[in-house]
Motif scaffolding. Structure first.
Motif, PDB file in Angstrom:
ATOM      1  N   PRO A  90     -65.394  28.163  -0.460  1.00 29.98           N
ATOM      2  CA  PRO A  90     -64.601  29.358  -0.467  1.00 29.98           C
ATOM      3  C   PRO A  90     -64.482  29.719  -2.039  1.00 29.98           C
ATOM      4  O   PRO A  90     -64.296  28.836  -2.591  1.00 29.98           O
ATOM      5  CB  PRO A  90     -63.203  28.948   0.229  1.00 29.98           C
ATOM      6  CG  PRO A  90     -63.280  27.617   0.211  1.00 29.98           C
ATOM      7  CD  PRO A  90     -64.649  27.030   0.142  1.00 29.98           C
ATOM      8  N   LEU A  91     -64.239  31.056  -2.201  1.00 32.60           N
ATOM      9  CA  LEU A  91     -63.705  31.341  -3.344  1.00 32.60           C
ATOM     10  C   LEU A  91     -62.125  31.727  -3.691  1.00 32.60           C
ATOM     11  O   LEU A  91     -61.746  31.984  -4.792  1.00 32.60           O
ATOM     12  CB  LEU A  91     -64.325  32.959  -3.763  1.00 32.60           C
ATOM     13  CG  LEU A  91     -65.893  32.999  -3.745  1.00 32.60           C
ATOM     14  CD1 LEU A  91     -66.379  34.286  -3.881  1.00 32.60           C
ATOM     15  CD2 LEU A  91     -66.349  32.017  -4.989  1.00 32.60           C
ATOM     16  N   HIS A  92     -61.476  31.375  -2.735  1.00 31.26           N
ATOM     17  CA  HIS A  92     -60.006  31.315  -2.787  1.00 31.26           C
ATOM     18  C   HIS A  92     -59.328  30.633  -3.786  1.00 31.26           C
ATOM     19  O   HIS A  92     -59.480  29.632  -4.268  1.00 31.26           O
ATOM     20  CB  HIS A  92     -59.212  30.827  -1.372  1.00 31.26           C
ATOM     21  CG  HIS A  92     -57.998  30.954  -1.286  1.00 31.26           C
ATOM     22  ND1 HIS A  92     -56.873  30.481  -1.824  1.00 31.26           N
ATOM     23  CD2 HIS A  92     -57.545  32.091  -0.468  1.00 31.26           C
ATOM     24  CE1 HIS A  92     -55.757  30.903  -1.221  1.00 31.26           C
ATOM     25  NE2 HIS A  92     -56.031  32.057  -0.531  1.00 31.26           N
ATOM     26  N   GLY A  93     -58.343  31.956  -4.530  1.00 30.78           N
ATOM     27  CA  GLY A  93     -57.593  31.321  -5.784  1.00 30.78           C
ATOM     28  C   GLY A  93     -58.631  31.068  -6.958  1.00 30.78           C
ATOM     29  O   GLY A  93     -58.026  30.940  -8.121  1.00 30.78           O
ATOM     30  N   GLN A  94     -59.847  31.584  -7.038  1.00 29.43           N
ATOM     31  CA  GLN A  94     -60.572  31.264  -8.110  1.00 29.43           C
ATOM     32  C   GLN A  94     -61.026  32.541  -9.146  1.00 29.43           C
ATOM     33  O   GLN A  94     -60.873  33.707  -8.359  1.00 29.43           O
ATOM     34  CB  GLN A  94     -62.100  30.514  -7.848  1.00 29.43           C
ATOM     35  CG  GLN A  94     -62.099  29.409  -7.101  1.00 29.43           C
ATOM     36  CD  GLN A  94     -63.519  28.804  -6.805  1.00 29.43           C
ATOM     37  OE1 GLN A  94     -64.407  29.013  -7.486  1.00 29.43           O
ATOM     38  NE2 GLN A  94     -63.719  28.557  -5.721  1.00 29.43           N
ATOM     39  N   HIS A  95     -61.083  32.507 -10.593  1.00 28.12           N
ATOM     40  CA  HIS A  95     -61.228  33.586 -11.276  1.00 28.12           C
ATOM     41  C   HIS A  95     -62.892  33.722 -11.215  1.00 28.12           C
ATOM     42  O   HIS A  95     -63.558  32.960 -11.734  1.00 28.12           O
ATOM     43  CB  HIS A  95     -60.797  33.260 -12.532  1.00 28.12           C
ATOM     44  CG  HIS A  95     -59.488  33.149 -12.505  1.00 28.12           C
ATOM     45  ND1 HIS A  95     -58.584  34.449 -12.682  1.00 28.12           N
ATOM     46  CD2 HIS A  95     -58.710  32.010 -13.064  1.00 28.12           C
ATOM     47  CE1 HIS A  95     -57.352  33.946 -12.577  1.00 28.12           C
ATOM     48  NE2 HIS A  95     -57.150  32.876 -12.791  1.00 28.12           N
ATOM     49  N   VAL A  96     -63.144  34.639 -10.542  1.00 26.52           N
ATOM     50  CA  VAL A  96     -64.748  35.046 -10.355  1.00 26.52           C
ATOM     51  C   VAL A  96     -65.441  36.235 -11.154  1.00 26.52           C
ATOM     52  O   VAL A  96     -64.558  37.032 -11.551  1.00 26.52           O
ATOM     53  CB  VAL A  96     -65.072  35.281  -8.968  1.00 26.52           C
ATOM     54  CG1 VAL A  96     -66.320  35.634  -8.505  1.00 26.52           C
ATOM     55  CG2 VAL A  96     -64.629  34.523  -8.037  1.00 26.52           C
ATOM     56  N   ILE A  97     -66.352  35.809 -11.806  1.00 22.76           N
ATOM     57  CA  ILE A  97     -67.169  36.915 -12.529  1.00 22.76           C
ATOM     58  C   ILE A  97     -68.588  36.981 -11.934  1.00 22.76           C
ATOM     59  O   ILE A  97     -69.218  36.151 -11.905  1.00 22.76           O
ATOM     60  CB  ILE A  97     -67.320  36.477 -14.203  1.00 22.76           C
ATOM     61  CG1 ILE A  97     -65.932  36.212 -14.716  1.00 22.76           C
ATOM     62  CG2 ILE A  97     -68.038  37.634 -14.539  1.00 22.76           C
ATOM     63  CD1 ILE A  97     -66.079  35.793 -16.194  1.00 22.76           C
ATOM     64  N   VAL A  98     -68.808  38.152 -11.208  1.00 19.25           N
ATOM     65  CA  VAL A  98     -70.258  38.473 -10.706  1.00 19.25           C
ATOM     66  C   VAL A  98     -70.849  38.742 -11.671  1.00 19.25           C
ATOM     67  O   VAL A  98     -70.695  39.773 -12.521  1.00 19.25           O
ATOM     68  CB  VAL A  98     -69.941  39.551  -9.594  1.00 19.25           C
ATOM     69  CG1 VAL A  98     -71.242  39.856  -8.927  1.00 19.25           C
ATOM     70  CG2 VAL A  98     -68.906  39.238  -8.519  1.00 19.25           C
TER      71      VAL A  98
END
Ligand code: IMP
Ligand code: MG
Length: 177
Positions: A90-98
């Protein structure tokens, strides 16, 4: 004579690409101080850019990969996108850079950003190596951008024509565009 020279000309040199990737990495390093970052690469095109960018980021950084493919009605994309390889975690709570190779019509990225938002990451930003604004059909917010290019079909540094030319270390343009 290199194998590709009859078909492909240089648009952006290897040095210019590497210099710009270094600058993007430094910018991300400044912007994300004190946070962990997840780079989310979109297969297959962005993989070359992703692995170079990762090495220019001076932060605790991880990466994941997703595969998407667009349905084409004739030569034009229909805007309908299918996930061909999804994330295991899961990506929950993460700082994501696509991380994407190119934003063309923007339809793939619009679908993807909507899909990612439903996974409730702490934040999502978009980093693309190239943008082709002449062909934009929907606007997507680009936070980090390598180069803006004219309406050429480009290959190299991960970008393909019929799966070929991904291995070229520069951004090239097909001679019979
Ligand atoms: P969009 O949905 O039209 O923005 O399409 C984005 C995808 O189309 C990219 O991830 C690329 O895989 C592909 N694409 C768009 N333009 C080019 C190009 O000039 N060369 C190679 N692939 C391209
Ligand atoms: Mg692609």
């Amino acid at each position: 004579m290199r194998y590709y020279e009859n078909e492909v000309g240089v648009l952006i040199t290897q040095d210019a690409v590497q210099q710009r990737v270094k600058e993007l990495g430094e910018q991300i390093t400044r912007d994300y101080q004190g946070r962990d970052v997840t780079l989310l690469g979109i297969m297959k095109g962005s993989v070359f850019f992703l692995t170079d960018l990762l090495r220019q980021i001076d932060l605790p950084v991880t990466f994941e990969l997703m595969g998407v493919s667009s349905y084409h009605g004739g030569t034009e994309t229909t805007g309908e996108v299918r996930i061909t390889h999804d994330l295991a975690k899961p990506l929950h709570g993460q700082h994501v850079i696509v991380v994407e190779d190119i934003i063309d019509t923007g339809l793939t990225m619009r679908f993807l950003l909507e899909n990612l938002a439903a996974r409730h990451p702490a934040s999502v930003k978009l980093c693309t190596l190239l943008e082709k604004p002449a062909r934009a059909r929907v606007q997507v917010p680009i936070d980090y951008k390598g180069f803006v290019i004219d309406d050429h079909f480009v290959v190299g540094y991960g970008l393909d024509f019929d799966e070929k030319y991904r291995n070229l270390p520069f951004i090239g343009v097909m001679k019979r565009d």
